[in-house]
Design a protein around this motif. Sequence first.
Motif, PDB file in Angstrom:
ATOM      1  N   LEU A  18       8.286  27.029  47.197  1.00  0.00           N
ATOM      2  CA  LEU A  18       7.685  26.849  45.880  1.00  0.00           C
ATOM      3  C   LEU A  18       7.458  25.367  45.655  1.00  0.00           C
ATOM      4  CD1 LEU A  18       6.941  28.061  43.027  1.00  0.00           C
ATOM      5  CD2 LEU A  18       9.293  27.511  42.366  1.00  0.00           C
ATOM      6  N   ILE A  19       6.305  25.000  45.108  1.00  0.00           N
ATOM      7  CA  ILE A  19       6.038  23.613  44.721  1.00  0.00           C
ATOM      8  C   ILE A  19       6.073  23.523  43.204  1.00  0.00           C
ATOM      9  CG2 ILE A  19       4.408  21.696  44.801  1.00  0.00           C
ATOM     10  CD1 ILE A  19       3.215  22.901  47.327  1.00  0.00           C
ATOM     11  N   VAL A  20       6.931  22.649  42.692  1.00  0.00           N
ATOM     12  CA  VAL A  20       6.989  22.377  41.257  1.00  0.00           C
ATOM     13  C   VAL A  20       6.354  21.013  41.030  1.00  0.00           C
ATOM     14  CG1 VAL A  20       8.469  22.065  39.236  1.00  0.00           C
ATOM     15  CG2 VAL A  20       9.067  23.767  40.979  1.00  0.00           C
ATOM     16  N   GLY A 126      24.354  34.033  53.700  1.00  0.00           N
ATOM     17  CA  GLY A 126      23.200  33.422  53.056  1.00  0.00           C
ATOM     18  C   GLY A 126      22.576  32.331  53.895  1.00  0.00           C
ATOM     19  N   THR A 127      22.006  31.345  53.232  1.00  0.00           N
ATOM     20  CA  THR A 127      21.287  30.279  53.916  1.00  0.00           C
ATOM     21  C   THR A 127      21.335  29.014  53.076  1.00  0.00           C
ATOM     22  OG1 THR A 127      19.198  29.746  55.057  1.00  0.00           O
ATOM     23  CG2 THR A 127      19.035  30.832  52.900  1.00  0.00           C
ATOM     24  N   THR A 128      20.651  27.974  53.506  1.00  0.00           N
ATOM     25  CA  THR A 128      20.561  26.739  52.724  1.00  0.00           C
ATOM     26  C   THR A 128      19.307  26.779  51.847  1.00  0.00           C
ATOM     27  OG1 THR A 128      19.271  25.596  54.426  1.00  0.00           O
ATOM     28  CG2 THR A 128      21.672  25.438  54.571  1.00  0.00           C
ATOM     29  N   TYR A 129      19.228  25.796  50.942  1.00  0.00           N
ATOM     30  CA  TYR A 129      18.055  25.630  50.084  1.00  0.00           C
ATOM     31  C   TYR A 129      17.747  24.140  50.004  1.00  0.00           C
ATOM     32  CZ  TYR A 129      19.241  30.393  48.969  1.00  0.00           C
ATOM     33  OH  TYR A 129      19.553  31.722  49.090  1.00  0.00           O
ATOM     34  N   THR A 130      16.468  23.805  50.028  1.00  0.00           N
ATOM     35  CA  THR A 130      16.047  22.410  50.088  1.00  0.00           C
ATOM     36  C   THR A 130      15.177  22.055  48.900  1.00  0.00           C
ATOM     37  OG1 THR A 130      16.109  22.365  52.506  1.00  0.00           O
ATOM     38  CG2 THR A 130      14.734  20.713  51.420  1.00  0.00           C
ATOM     39  N   TYR A 193      10.385  23.294  47.254  1.00  0.00           N
ATOM     40  CA  TYR A 193      11.623  24.044  47.488  1.00  0.00           C
ATOM     41  C   TYR A 193      11.378  25.062  48.594  1.00  0.00           C
ATOM     42  CZ  TYR A 193      13.138  22.157  43.000  1.00  0.00           C
ATOM     43  OH  TYR A 193      13.472  21.305  41.967  1.00  0.00           O
ATOM     44  N   PHE A 194      12.341  25.201  49.505  1.00  0.00           N
ATOM     45  CA  PHE A 194      12.237  26.231  50.529  1.00  0.00           C
ATOM     46  C   PHE A 194      13.625  26.590  51.032  1.00  0.00           C
ATOM     47  CE2 PHE A 194      11.228  22.074  52.340  1.00  0.00           C
ATOM     48  CZ  PHE A 194      12.122  21.949  53.394  1.00  0.00           C
ATOM     49  N   HIS A 200       9.548  25.478  59.049  1.00  0.00           N
ATOM     50  CA  HIS A 200       8.846  24.322  58.487  1.00  0.00           C
ATOM     51  C   HIS A 200       8.960  23.132  59.429  1.00  0.00           C
ATOM     52  CE1 HIS A 200      12.988  23.437  57.408  1.00  0.00           C
ATOM     53  NE2 HIS A 200      12.624  22.170  57.230  1.00  0.00           N
ATOM     54  N   GLY A 201       8.124  22.136  59.186  1.00  0.00           N
ATOM     55  CA  GLY A 201       8.150  20.902  59.955  1.00  0.00           C
ATOM     56  C   GLY A 201       7.299  19.870  59.241  1.00  0.00           C
ATOM     57  N   SER A 202       6.996  18.777  59.916  1.00  0.00           N
ATOM     58  CA  SER A 202       6.136  17.753  59.325  1.00  0.00           C
ATOM     59  C   SER A 202       5.196  17.197  60.390  1.00  0.00           C
ATOM     60  CB  SER A 202       6.961  16.614  58.708  1.00  0.00           C
ATOM     61  OG  SER A 202       7.685  15.915  59.704  1.00  0.00           O
TER      62      SER A 202
END
Length: 274
Positions: A18-20, A126-130, A193-194, A200-202
């Motif tokens: 999500l992009i805020v 669960g997992t992480t959140y960024t 947020y992901f 993902h990468g850059s």
Amino acid sequence: MPQISSEQKAFFEQEGYLIVKGLFSQQEIDEIKEEYRKLWLEMVAEGEIAQDKARPVESLYPRLSNHHRVNDVAARYMLDERTRGVVEQLIGEEALVIQTVYYFKAPGGRGLPLHQDNYDIGVTPGTTYTAWVSLEHSTKENGGLFLVPGSHRFELAVPVPIEGDEYHFPHTISIPDGYKTISLETEPGDVVYFTGNTYHGSHKNQTRHSFRQSFVTHYAASSVERITLNHNMLVNSKGERVRRRLNPTPKAVATQGDITTWRKIYFPEKGKIH
């Protein structure tokens, strides 16, 4: 604290990101950048950052990890209720900080291949959140993010070797049939947020004079039971250190052999823990 709409939450649950827009002001962005510029100057002066002739620009601007432990400004933005608050609305419980990372992404700087953050962090269950705070106008050209929408539904994948010199480490994960990467474009103050399972990468910074700076905070839900030793420095919303049990067999260790091996693959910068 910003309030996430039901549509935004549904999008995050469907797509894994999500992009805020405009969560931080330009004044706040400038403060973060100036503080890390000071930290960078101190590290250069003290010899903690040294130039590599093979990569004369990139080597001068390594990623700076976990300076919230020694810097008040970094700690304040790490604990900011806006970034943390969005995460908590998305996951429905308190978010604990795992780590912070600052990227300068200098001109010519290599990118990061597709990966999943929880592969080495080892949050379970669960997992992480960024929360990825954009400090520049970020595009494909200057090294912006790319990701695979919907990939958060997949389990942690085993990386495969890749050739070439475009990325910081020579492993990536394969995209399943029916999925594709998209490149994200953000403005200063936007936050992406992901999840820790989202592919993902850059991109490589292909510009000659532009940086692509970002301030990143990784979180775990407070219900986390185990996490790897290198990342067991969790912090709650009050800035207090909290602990969880050790996860001795994260996916990275299980598939790459041992902690020494996977640290060299994923964090090759002189053995630093990021």
